[in-house]
Write a protein that holds these residues in place. Structure first.
Motif, PDB file in Angstrom:
ATOM      1  N   TYR A  51     -65.863 -42.412 -75.490  1.00  0.00           N
ATOM      2  CA  TYR A  51     -67.058 -43.197 -75.809  1.00  0.00           C
ATOM      3  C   TYR A  51     -67.284 -44.260 -74.732  1.00  0.00           C
ATOM      4  O   TYR A  51     -66.334 -44.950 -74.327  1.00  0.00           O
ATOM      5  N   ARG A 107     -66.411 -35.321 -80.413  1.00  0.00           N
ATOM      6  CA  ARG A 107     -67.450 -36.344 -80.226  1.00  0.00           C
ATOM      7  C   ARG A 107     -68.728 -35.675 -79.746  1.00  0.00           C
ATOM      8  O   ARG A 107     -68.714 -34.853 -78.841  1.00  0.00           O
ATOM      9  N   ARG A 147     -77.229 -42.883 -79.038  1.00  0.00           N
ATOM     10  CA  ARG A 147     -77.014 -43.791 -80.158  1.00  0.00           C
ATOM     11  C   ARG A 147     -78.002 -43.637 -81.319  1.00  0.00           C
ATOM     12  O   ARG A 147     -77.623 -43.692 -82.485  1.00  0.00           O
ATOM     13  N   VAL A 155     -71.700 -40.564 -77.655  1.00  0.00           N
ATOM     14  CA  VAL A 155     -71.175 -41.268 -76.476  1.00  0.00           C
ATOM     15  C   VAL A 155     -71.370 -42.782 -76.528  1.00  0.00           C
ATOM     16  O   VAL A 155     -70.642 -43.521 -75.861  1.00  0.00           O
ATOM     17  N   ASP A 156     -72.331 -43.266 -77.319  1.00  0.00           N
ATOM     18  CA  ASP A 156     -72.649 -44.706 -77.324  1.00  0.00           C
ATOM     19  C   ASP A 156     -71.957 -45.502 -78.428  1.00  0.00           C
ATOM     20  O   ASP A 156     -72.101 -46.730 -78.478  1.00  0.00           O
ATOM     21  N   ASN A 157     -71.254 -44.844 -79.320  1.00  0.00           N
ATOM     22  CA  ASN A 157     -70.654 -45.567 -80.437  1.00  0.00           C
ATOM     23  C   ASN A 157     -69.449 -46.390 -79.999  1.00  0.00           C
ATOM     24  O   ASN A 157     -68.675 -45.985 -79.131  1.00  0.00           O
TER      25      ASN A 157
END
Length: 381
Positions: free
Chosen positions: A179, A266, A271, A350-352
């Motif tokens: 992430y 993932r 987001r 990817v943005d968490n």
């Protein structure tokens, strides 16, 4: 030159051109048929589920004996049925028409088994293939995020309970998936790759293991670096599931009590699609993926539905739903042929960040524990 000879030469040229055209048509037909064969078993089985067998037999008899009255409710079209089965094309679904010409559309042949809020054909989870360069040189961890996580972990004093048997197996086929907020100086979503088990999906496996153990559930967590094994054998990234299958097969052979198999991944989505807010706190959203190339996939689907229903009830909005994938969309089995309670779990995108991932693991562990003890009658406690 004599007219007969001229006519002969023209005929020879025409025959040659026609022969070349026929060869190209034949090659195109074979190629299309090969593609169709890969898709047909799953496609046909799913399509025929939509057909009412009673109406189907009735229409067959009526086609031979017109004294049978015509029905107005069936809506069954033989031409449509045979066209779809023969070509794998649905005229009301452009994905089936353009999928071969536009390869990226093949990702969207996904069967949306259960669609939750925001889950549409245009907004499906997907897994991007990392470049060879990033796989060989993964990103470093953001040490600040790790220190924060370790501080919060010390606050959780609930003891781990030692279970008599281990029935849960957790692993991470794409173990390098990570992430952006957890990585050092990384903003490109395609570079959200790290070999550090403190910040990639292995950390989620460790977190889930700890949470379930505190509920008295026996868990075996595999932390194999599958990417390194692929590099050592000089295998491509597409062979990841072949590699993880070896580990799962060995694990269930050594411990035949292993029943619940969880492969953590993932999503590569951004987001907006992978985050939700529940009671004022943000969570990384979850997705269940079921491989439909497994002949017993319906049982895994029912197990996923059980978990999904409880998530909807206790944490509304956290689930994006349940997706079914056939062989043409990837592996198609995902090691789910080893158990009828096997799932692939996508956790966030990817943005968490760390806090969102932690809350989601706690929510999933809460729901999974309920289902587990319902099925096992709390006999191990």
């Amino acid at each position: 030159m004599h007219p007969t000879k001229i006519r002969y030469y023209f005929q020879a040229i025409n025959s040659t051109i026609l022969g070349v055209i026929l060869v190209f048509i034949l090659i195109a037909g074979i190629t299309t048929s090969f593609f169709s064969l890969k898709l047909s078993s799953n496609y046909v089985s799913n399509f025929l589920k939509e057909v009412d067998s009673t109406n189907l037999y009735y229409e067959i008899f009526r086609s031979e004996n017109h004294f049978f009255p015509e029905t107005t409710s069936s809506g069954l079209s033989f031409s449509k049925l045979f066209f779809q089965v023969a070509t794998n094309i649905k005229l009301d679904d452009t994905r089936t028409l353009l999928g071969r010409e536009l390869p990226l559309l093949t990702f969207y042949h996904t069967d949306i088994i259960v669609a939750e809020k925001g889950t549409t054909i245009a907004n499906l989870p997907y897994e991007s293939t990392p470049s060879e360069e990033i796989l060989k040189n993964p990103k470093e961890a953001n040490e600040e995020s790790i220190e924060k996580e370790q501080t919060e972990e010390k606050e959780d004093t609930k003891p781990i309970q030692v279970a008599k048997t281990k029935k849960v197996f957790i692993y991470q086929t794409h173990n390098l998936e990570s992430y952006l907020p957890l990585l050092k100086n990384t903003t490109n979503p395609n570079d959200a790759i790290s070999a550090d088990p403190r910040v990639n999906v292995v950390s989620l496996g460790s977190k889930l293991t700890s949470l379930l153990q505190k509920e008295g559930i026996g868990v075996e967590h595999d932390k194999t670096n599958f990417n390194q094994k692929l590099l050592d054998r000089k295998w491509s990234y597409s062979s990841s599931y072949t590699m993880s299958k070896e580990i799962v097969k060995e694990a269930v052979a050594v411990n035949n009590d292993l029943t619940y198999l969880i492969d953590i991944h993932r999503d590569s989505s951004r987001r907006q699609a992978t985050t939700t807010t529940i009671n004022g706190k943000s969570y990384a959203r979850l997705v269940f993926v079921i491989g439909q190339a497994n002949k017993n996939y319906e049982k895994n689907t029912e197990f996923a539905k059980k978990l999904n229903n409880k998530l909807k009830e206790k944490y509304p909005g956290i689930s994006r739903g349940i997706l079914g994938k056939a062989k043409t969309e990837g592996n198609g089995i995902y090691n789910q042929d080893f158990s009828d309670k096997a799932i692939l779990l996508e956790v966030g995108g990817v943005d968490n960040n760390q806090a969102e991932l932690k809350r989601s693991m706690e929510a999933f562990a809460d729901v999974f524990s309920e289902v587990y003890w319902e099925e096992n009658n709390a006999t191990e406690q």
